[in-house]
Design an enzyme around this catalytic site. Sequence first.
Site, PDB file in Angstrom:
ATOM      1  N   HIS A   1      -7.168  -5.785  -1.410  1.00 57.67           N
ATOM      2  CA  HIS A   1      -6.051  -4.891  -1.106  1.00 57.67           C
ATOM      3  C   HIS A   1      -5.072  -5.478  -0.103  1.00 57.67           C
ATOM      4  CE1 HIS A   1      -3.894  -1.124  -0.873  1.00 57.67           C
ATOM      5  NE2 HIS A   1      -4.046  -1.089   0.445  1.00 57.67           N
TER       6      HIS A   1
ATOM      7  N   SER B   1       0.836  -1.199   0.000  1.00 61.02           N
ATOM      8  CA  SER B   1       0.000   0.000   0.000  1.00 61.02           C
ATOM      9  C   SER B   1       0.875   1.254   0.000  1.00 61.02           C
ATOM     10  CB  SER B   1      -0.965  -0.042   1.189  1.00 61.02           C
ATOM     11  OG  SER B   1      -1.975   0.914   1.049  1.00 61.02           O
TER      12      SER B   1
ATOM     13  N   ASP C   1      -8.624  -5.022  -5.887  1.00 63.26           N
ATOM     14  CA  ASP C   1      -8.215  -4.012  -4.911  1.00 63.26           C
ATOM     15  C   ASP C   1      -9.166  -2.823  -5.022  1.00 63.26           C
ATOM     16  OD1 ASP C   1      -6.964  -2.147  -3.318  1.00 63.26           O
ATOM     17  OD2 ASP C   1      -5.006  -2.319  -4.267  1.00 63.26           O
TER      18      ASP C   1
END
Length: 453
Positions: free
Chosen positions: A394, A266, A360
């Site tokens: 994600h 991330s 995601d």
Amino acid sequence: MQWMNRSLFRSFAGLTSLLRSVSGAVSYSAPARRSMSGSVELRVSPERCLFDDPLRLEVIGLIPGQEVSVRTELTDEGGESFTSLGRYRAGSGGELDLSRSPALEGGTFSGVEAEGPLWALEPRNGLRRFVKKDVRIPLTVRFSLHQEPAGDVLSTAVQERSFLGEGVRRIPVREGRVRATLFIPPGPGPFPGVIEIQGTGGGLLEYKASLLASRGFATMALAYYNYEDLPKDMKAFHLEYFEEAMNYMLQHPKVKGPGIGLLGHSKGGDLVVSMASFLKGITAAAVVNGAVANVAADLHYKDITLPAIGYDPKKATFPKPGFMDIRDVFNNPLEEPNRQSLIPIWRAHCKFLFIVGEDDRNWKSDFYAQTACNLLEEHGKEKPEVVYYPKAGHYIEPPYYPLCKAFIHKLVGLPCVWGGEPKAHNFAQVDSWKRIQAFFHKHLTQESPSSKM
């Protein structure tokens, strides 16, 4: 991914109000295993293992064709309970082996799924992300075998799943400005070195670094904000801090040079891309659902500033009441004036691995990975390795981590969906974890991965 800056709170202030109105060393005793009926026994092996080890569950002593259920429970450090349920029918010999016996419909997973009891774990509170903070203390997983449909308990078993392998040393790092934890594998070394950087949750999370060290890597879990004397908020970051951490690793006697690896997820992913683009001494960089634009806070390095990329809160959608999907919020870094936020990845001199969850919902990880490929090729650089995982979300974590479907975004202050379907997401976690280790072995040791995994 993490959010951008304080102006976002003002952008969503009214919406937030509306939605809220409606909507150390430890000693252990040996794991116990007992049969409630005396003839039926639920067996789990191994009794102690690392969290990313496979699971083996089997039952003996059942009546042929007997219908039972396997219920699994795991409680995290915050007291949240995660549970799963698998329904089964015993074989002709009264046996049940989850590596061969298919789970029936009606549970939280179905089909032949040896690790289904783990990856299908769901929080009782739907807005919960499973996180391990103290890696020194193993987690206890409880399994119980129930008669169906009455539900009587026939047998129970427990398993300890650890994040710290035997002989791995955990060393707090307070060197200069660096705030981190270094994990050193057992043995004389030196070992391939990796710096692991998490997303915008802040603080110091060690679970990935400790597991990597348990697999043979000298791994630093690096904090970069909201920890001890580091900045409390995501206002601005200075790449010199990350350079200091990298130099610490390069100079450590237990770290094998001449370069190190980086692993980022991330926001940690775009920090990894920035480090690889501006700093020397990096040989391999693995990016898990990361961006190629600078996100959330301005990034400074010497006389260079990469501003945080712009965003449009109006592009957020609501797949169901009270839950936000922010995949399309960020501006395109290839279009003006957003190109100022584009990280010059073509300046990097390392190998890249991009891990992409195609579902995601935090941002367009697939677009960012493809952009990285195009930019590197345009500048005559080697195309990176990119692995796409359909129906993965994600939070691609180490193997068997429960899927985080929705969670209150720390910076946005609203529940966000993160994407992914449990079975496909678990496959991504298992497969990518192997690929990441193989990638680092290949480029940091020049040895066969099979000798290390």
